[in-house]
Design an enzyme around this catalytic site. Sequence first.
Site, PDB file in Angstrom:
ATOM      1  N   ASP A 133       0.835  -1.207   0.000  1.00  0.00           N
ATOM      2  CA  ASP A 133       0.000   0.000   0.000  1.00  0.00           C
ATOM      3  C   ASP A 133       0.876   1.266   0.000  1.00  0.00           C
ATOM      4  O   ASP A 133       1.948   1.301   0.618  1.00  0.00           O
ATOM      5  CB  ASP A 133      -0.911   0.013   1.236  1.00  0.00           C
ATOM      6  CG  ASP A 133      -1.953   1.111   1.125  1.00  0.00           C
ATOM      7  OD1 ASP A 133      -3.052   0.815   0.612  1.00  0.00           O
ATOM      8  OD2 ASP A 133      -1.661   2.259   1.520  1.00  0.00           O
ATOM      9  N   GLY A 165      -6.917  -7.175   1.381  1.00  0.00           N
ATOM     10  CA  GLY A 165      -7.489  -5.834   1.385  1.00  0.00           C
ATOM     11  C   GLY A 165      -8.997  -5.920   1.520  1.00  0.00           C
ATOM     12  O   GLY A 165      -9.531  -6.875   2.084  1.00  0.00           O
ATOM     13  N   SER A 166      -9.680  -4.938   0.977  1.00  0.00           N
ATOM     14  CA  SER A 166     -11.130  -4.864   1.180  1.00  0.00           C
ATOM     15  C   SER A 166     -11.863  -5.850   0.263  1.00  0.00           C
ATOM     16  O   SER A 166     -11.352  -6.240  -0.797  1.00  0.00           O
ATOM     17  CB  SER A 166     -11.608  -3.445   0.892  1.00  0.00           C
ATOM     18  OG  SER A 166     -11.356  -3.135  -0.458  1.00  0.00           O
ATOM     19  N   GLU A 180      -7.677 -12.356   0.871  1.00  0.00           N
ATOM     20  CA  GLU A 180      -7.862 -12.215   2.326  1.00  0.00           C
ATOM     21  C   GLU A 180      -8.560 -10.879   2.524  1.00  0.00           C
ATOM     22  O   GLU A 180      -7.942  -9.829   2.354  1.00  0.00           O
ATOM     23  CB  GLU A 180      -6.509 -12.232   3.050  1.00  0.00           C
ATOM     24  CG  GLU A 180      -5.614 -13.412   2.720  1.00  0.00           C
ATOM     25  CD  GLU A 180      -6.142 -14.720   3.259  1.00  0.00           C
ATOM     26  OE1 GLU A 180      -7.072 -14.706   4.085  1.00  0.00           O
ATOM     27  OE2 GLU A 180      -5.642 -15.770   2.823  1.00  0.00           O
ATOM     28  N   LEU A 181      -9.840 -10.911   2.893  1.00  0.00           N
ATOM     29  CA  LEU A 181     -10.647  -9.686   2.797  1.00  0.00           C
ATOM     30  C   LEU A 181     -11.178  -9.226   4.155  1.00  0.00           C
ATOM     31  O   LEU A 181     -10.640  -9.579   5.192  1.00  0.00           O
ATOM     32  CB  LEU A 181     -11.777  -9.935   1.790  1.00  0.00           C
ATOM     33  CG  LEU A 181     -11.306 -10.507   0.432  1.00  0.00           C
ATOM     34  CD1 LEU A 181     -12.481 -10.796  -0.480  1.00  0.00           C
ATOM     35  CD2 LEU A 181     -10.320  -9.573  -0.254  1.00  0.00           C
ATOM     36  N   CYS A 238      -7.968  -6.947  10.385  1.00  0.00           N
ATOM     37  CA  CYS A 238      -9.045  -7.699   9.728  1.00  0.00           C
ATOM     38  C   CYS A 238      -9.736  -8.655  10.686  1.00  0.00           C
ATOM     39  O   CYS A 238     -10.928  -8.905  10.565  1.00  0.00           O
ATOM     40  CB  CYS A 238      -8.490  -8.450   8.529  1.00  0.00           C
ATOM     41  SG  CYS A 238      -7.129  -9.543   8.954  1.00  0.00           S
TER      42      CYS A 238
END
Length: 541
Positions: free
Chosen positions: A207, A256-257, A278-279, A312
């Site tokens: 990021d 991420g999202s 992986e959200l 998360c």
Amino acid sequence: MSAPQNPTPAGGPLVEGPADPEHDPTASYALEPDYVEGLTSRLLATSGRSVAVMSPLNGAPLAHIPQSTDEDVAEAFARARKAQVGWARTSLEERSALLLRLHDLVLERQDEIIDLIVWESGKARKHAFDEPMHIALTARYYARTAHRHLDTQRKAGVMPGLTRVEVNRVPKGVVGIISPWNYPFTMALCDGLPALLAGNAVVAKPDAQTMLTALFGARLLDEAGFPKDLWQVVAGPGRELGGPIISRSDYICFTGSTATGKLIAAQCADRLIGCSLELGGKNPLLVLRDADLEKAAEGAVRASFSNAGQLCVSMERMFVADQVYDRFVERFVARTQAMTLGASLEWGNDMGSLISQDQLETVTAHVEDAVAKGARVLAGGKARPDLGPFFFEPTILEGVTPDMTCFGHETFGPVIALYRFHDEADAVSRANEGEYGLNASIYSQDGERARAIARHIKCGTININEAFGATFASIDSPMGGMRESGMGRRQGSEGIHRYTESQSVGTQRGIRLAPMLGMSDETYAKMMTASLRFMNKMGRA
Ligand code: NAD
């Protein structure tokens, strides 16, 4: 008003106002330009453009990050592909030795790593420590279990004794890794280590807000002895570099999202390449009537406010048994109000800053919306600009209803909603509401009963009498989400097998798999039918 726990000169207690103004820990947060340049020189970035990043500790500029172009991405893949060919020929022993060297380096250099994480993310030092610890655990786990996951395996052949079958684990090639800002060291490295061990190269796009920490990770890989071209790093906005990366990768690992995950999955489907996603989550914590309430309250603080809730697997919904609700809430609120907040590189604070203005706005909007619609604030509830530009208090809400944004949407901040339940089946069905399914936690003194309840919760990880660490730090166990929280798993066998193609090699001896010696097709079919019946009688698979 309760006294702060572990106050430090740098810390500001939640309920007692700002830190000691005599000691302004944020005044001197700046990195030497040479140091920054040393890190950014590891990037492939020739656009001539750079993006300023600032420290959430004090809002002051921290570094300028050069930006990569599409051509840089192409060059990164070209270099990585070339390096991967030689790398795939190295032995598992050589690769494991490098991972173990990385393990030692991460522990030796943890202070520098943690400083960078705190500078870039504004989190409390104790939350930053989790990151080198997780990378050391991951490096050691995969180094020590390499043969278990990657050795060629014998399988049962169709004709016992005559058909020999074995399965090789072949590296995919070049893996694209797109990672978020919330755990900048862990997320930049943890998925890449098994990819390397399996014989792949990596092109990483961390990021934009936390490039320095990710670049420090790349530097440690170099120092550990991994070939430099094997791990490429590019910088730029995901929506610009995502396409060029996906179009050249043999596999994508994305964290991420959920919204971005769906875009990435569609692009991977178009190319028929695999991906792991992986959200996000809206994770539930259940406090059963037989829970140890002190332990549950202590765990609930970590579960909700670690890394200021920008985690998360942290909890945003808490379901508490009616019988213990009042006693639990009293303890949880007291512990939350006693937390020390502050912007500091020092140990001692219980919670740090959010990472950005965007995060602050989301958290503020969720709390304001809930309060406007009738939710009650039991602790926190406000931004704290006196501590740093993006601070928000750890916040406990009661009376959250489905019309409020924070009921079902991920806040990704230090906000938890409390709900009562009367019977456990009802708690489980409310925990399963919504589209997410990442992590859940259950507090109970009856482990067996809690494990039985866990089977009914639709989440990829369940932690009993712990927030998230029992599964997340146990690298042998797979980690990932069900439903809209993801696809695929990191950690364990699944976390490394995703980076390999399984290749079956069968060798037939003696009898061929067709009629022999003038046998008719019909006789052959009868003989095979008899043999199938015999095999079944013998109990063979
Ligand atoms: P995000 O999806 O906006 O960004 C994550 C990464 O994707 C960044 O590197 C970004 O640059 C990149 N990106 C953004 N748009 C892209 C696009 N169109 N194509 C390709 N790449 C793109 O997520 P975020 O808001 O920065 O991170 C927070 C989210 O991540 C939360 O929902 C959180 O739950 C989730 N998360 C999940 C895990 C997990 O293991 N399940 C871990 C950490 C964070």
